[in-house]
Design an enzyme around this catalytic site. Structure first.
Site, PDB file in Angstrom:
ATOM      1  CG  ASN A 140      -0.214  -0.136   2.492  1.00  0.00           C
ATOM      2  OD1 ASN A 140       0.559   0.733   2.860  1.00  0.00           O
ATOM      3  ND2 ASN A 140      -0.411  -1.256   3.184  1.00  0.00           N
ATOM      4  CG  ASP A 142      -6.900  -5.186   5.926  1.00  0.00           C
ATOM      5  OD1 ASP A 142      -6.522  -5.295   7.112  1.00  0.00           O
ATOM      6  OD2 ASP A 142      -7.348  -4.129   5.447  1.00  0.00           O
ATOM      7  CE  LYS A 166       9.407 -12.897 -13.226  1.00  0.00           C
ATOM      8  NZ  LYS A 166      10.071 -12.317 -14.363  1.00  0.00           N
ATOM      9  CG  PHE A 204      -2.543   5.735  13.069  1.00  0.00           C
ATOM     10  CD1 PHE A 204      -1.891   5.521  14.262  1.00  0.00           C
ATOM     11  CD2 PHE A 204      -2.369   6.954  12.421  1.00  0.00           C
ATOM     12  CE1 PHE A 204      -1.065   6.494  14.807  1.00  0.00           C
ATOM     13  CE2 PHE A 204      -1.550   7.934  12.951  1.00  0.00           C
ATOM     14  CZ  PHE A 204      -0.901   7.710  14.150  1.00  0.00           C
ATOM     15  CE  LYS A 229     -11.264   0.755  10.039  1.00  0.00           C
ATOM     16  NZ  LYS A 229     -10.378   1.461   9.131  1.00  0.00           N
ATOM     17  CE  LYS A 280      -8.891  -3.203  13.985  1.00  0.00           C
ATOM     18  NZ  LYS A 280      -7.819  -3.390  13.043  1.00  0.00           N
TER      19      LYS A 280
HETATM   20  N1  CTP Z   1      -4.274  -3.297  11.847  1.00  0.00           N
HETATM   21  C1  CTP Z   1      -3.677  -4.421  12.391  1.00  0.00           C
HETATM   22  N2  CTP Z   1      -3.675  -5.593  11.686  1.00  0.00           N
HETATM   23  C2  CTP Z   1      -4.258  -5.673  10.491  1.00  0.00           C
HETATM   24  C3  CTP Z   1      -4.890  -4.539   9.936  1.00  0.00           C
HETATM   25  C4  CTP Z   1      -4.866  -3.374  10.646  1.00  0.00           C
HETATM   26  O1  CTP Z   1      -3.149  -4.355  13.496  1.00  0.00           O
HETATM   27  N3  CTP Z   1      -4.245  -6.822   9.843  1.00  0.00           N
HETATM   28  C5  CTP Z   1      -4.257  -2.041  12.619  1.00  0.00           C
HETATM   29  C6  CTP Z   1      -3.636  -0.863  11.887  1.00  0.00           C
HETATM   30  O2  CTP Z   1      -2.256  -0.755  12.151  1.00  0.00           O
HETATM   31  C7  CTP Z   1      -4.411   0.318  12.452  1.00  0.00           C
HETATM   32  C8  CTP Z   1      -5.764  -0.264  12.773  1.00  0.00           C
HETATM   33  O3  CTP Z   1      -5.588  -1.669  12.853  1.00  0.00           O
HETATM   34  O4  CTP Z   1      -3.849   0.812  13.649  1.00  0.00           O
HETATM   35  C9  CTP Z   1      -6.840   0.043  11.752  1.00  0.00           C
HETATM   36  O5  CTP Z   1      -6.410  -0.308  10.483  1.00  0.00           O
HETATM   37  P1  CTP Z   1      -7.299  -0.187   9.181  1.00  0.00           P
HETATM   38  O6  CTP Z   1      -6.594  -0.863   8.050  1.00  0.00           O
HETATM   39  O7  CTP Z   1      -7.745   1.209   8.979  1.00  0.00           O
HETATM   40  O8  CTP Z   1      -8.532  -1.006   9.620  1.00  0.00           O
HETATM   41  P2  CTP Z   1      -8.988  -2.432   9.314  1.00  0.00           P
HETATM   42  O9  CTP Z   1      -9.333  -3.031  10.611  1.00  0.00           O
HETATM   43  O10 CTP Z   1      -8.010  -3.168   8.473  1.00  0.00           O
HETATM   44  O11 CTP Z   1     -10.360  -2.119   8.504  1.00  0.00           O
HETATM   45  P3  CTP Z   1     -10.660  -1.714   6.967  1.00  0.00           P
HETATM   46  O12 CTP Z   1      -9.479  -2.158   6.147  1.00  0.00           O
HETATM   47  O13 CTP Z   1     -11.891  -2.476   6.686  1.00  0.00           O
HETATM   48  O14 CTP Z   1     -10.879  -0.250   6.939  1.00  0.00           O
END
Ligand code: CTP
Length: 395
Positions: free
Chosen positions: A206, A275, A285, A319, A333, A337
């Site tokens: 990302n 995610d 490869k 975040f 969220k 969490k």
């Molecule tokens: N986070 C985490 N582990 C993951 C994904 C996210 O610990 N696999 C943490 C990120 O570091 C951040 C928080 O969760 O502090 C929220 O991350 P975000 O990507 O915005 O939320 P998601 O829970 O992944 O939800 P979505 O992608 O549906 O917005």
């Protein structure tokens, strides 16, 4: 007795620096005055020597001082560098890395907080390069006591007058206090993106640059905390005093975070964790002709979500990178969490957030109270986040 350094540059308001010396002494600080060469045209170093009881430093090559005083050893002894009055010239040198006299060289070696009180003519203060230099220094964590409006030496009314000595000293004392506020505490910060590999060449990732997490690490260190920085791949320099643990994938990040979790007081998950990952990583490869047109993904572990189940007094900060319904999504969220603080930002805006040195965030506490910041450097945002965290540590 704690020692501070007072840098004095060539402004008419230099006479006020005498009072600054006195006021720090009243608070039981030993003051080492450092003057620029031009400052000595206004006032003799003898006056500051007499006031401070210490030989004043002007020239790095002065023979008499070279044995006893070096910019590196003095930097280790002091708990604050206060520069008052600071001219546009010395601010410009600090900002651009020029080190051609003792004060500008010294600035590069200090690890303690730095406080700058500018004093100059209004036109100079608002001159674009001066303002840019001030912003750059703020982004490095340097604090400023803004000048005041009033009668200036050029016989004009305007902005640029040195702030009152009592205000400068008060700010200096605050900074010294903040620099020790997290002493004995451990902060774990994650930063940057993760990479989920398909094969040795291809991955999904990302736009995260890691800048926010690295600035948080620098701020945590400047408050006396031990900082563990678990970082995905980035192109930026980590703060030298952080314990750096480099990772690539979400699973590697989880392993490091879980290993450190029992010994830390605060966790800040600033990383943009992927995610999804590929179910299998090929060790070779994959040839184009062998690639399937539809590739499957599986979920990665929710690192922060899992930590909240194991929490034993740690402060958890998340975040939320959002494009719409920012506050609503971030609050959801936060609830899911079980976080103590959530920092939400709008990643749709091009001038802030991903890969920018700036951000504009909403900080949500566990009562749902929201603090919205202006657009500011990621270091200044980190200062606000840590001010909030400090209220939660040990509660
Ligand atoms: N986070 C985490 N582990 C993951 C994904 C996210 O610990 N696999 C943490 C990120 O570091 C951040 C928080 O969760 O502090 C929220 O991350 P975000 O990507 O915005 O939320 P998601 O829970 O992944 O939800 P979505 O992608 O549906 O917005």
């Amino acid at each position: 007795m704690t020692k501070i350094a007072l840098g004095v540059s060539s402004s008419i308001s230099i006479y006020k620096a005498c009072e600054i010396v006195r006021r720090f002494q009243e608070k039981k600080f030993k003051v080492q005055v450092i003057m620029t060469k031009n400052a000595t045209q206004f006032i003799s170093p003898l006056l500051f020597s007499a006031l401070s009881g210490q030989e004043v430093v002007v020239d790095p090559f002065e023979k008499a001082l070279s044995k006893t005083i070096a910019h590196v050893s003095l930097a280790q002894e002091i708990s604050l560098l206060c520069v008052a009055p600071a001219t546009a010239n010395i601010i410009g040198k600090f900002s651009s890395g020029v080190a051609d006299d003792f004060l500008s060289t010294f600035f590069q070696t200090v690890k303690c907080p730095v406080l700058i009180a500018p004093a100059m003519n209004e036109a100079m203060y608002f001159h674009h390069p001066t303002q840019t230099n001030i912003q750059r220094l703020k982004a490095m964590g340097v604090k400023f006591v803004e000048p005041e409006e009033g009668y200036l030496a050029c016989q004009e009314e305007g902005w640029g007058r040195l702030a009152a000595p009592e205000k400068i000293v008060e700010e200096g004392l605050k900074l010294i206090k903040i620099s020790k506020s997290l002493k004995g505490k451990s902060v774990l910060i994650t930063a940057g993106p993760t990479r989920e590999y398909l094969d040795p060449v291809r991955f999904v990732s990302n736009r995260s640059s890691g800048k926010m997490g690295y600035e948080l690490a620098a701020e945590g260190l400047s408050r006396g905390a031990e900082v563990i920085l678990v970082s995905g791949p980035t192109q930026i320099m980590p703060p030298v005093d952080a314990e750096l643990r480099k990772v690539q994938t979400a699973e590697e990040m989880e392993k490091e975070v879980q290993a450190c979790f029992p010994r830390v007081d605060v966790v800040i998950m600033a990383a943009a964790v992927s995610d999804f990952r590929f179910p299998n990583v090929s060790s070779q490869k994959i040839k184009k002709r062998e690639l399937k047109s539809v590739i499957e993904f599986v979920s990665t572990p929710d690192i922060l979500g899992k930590l909240s189940q194991k929490k034993a007094g740690q402060v958890l900060v998340g975040f939320a990178a959002e494009t719409d319904n920012i506050l609503k999504n971030a609050k959801e969220k936060m609830r899911e969490k079980h976080l103590d603080l959530m920092v939400a930002n709008d990643v749709k805006q091009r001038d802030i957030g991903f890969d920018s040195d700036y951000n504009r965030v909403s900080i949500i506490d566990s009562h749902g109270k929201v603090l919205k910041t202006e657009k500011m450097s990621k270091r200044e945002i980190s200062q606000i986040i840590f001010d909030k965290i400090e209220g939660l540590v040990g509660k």
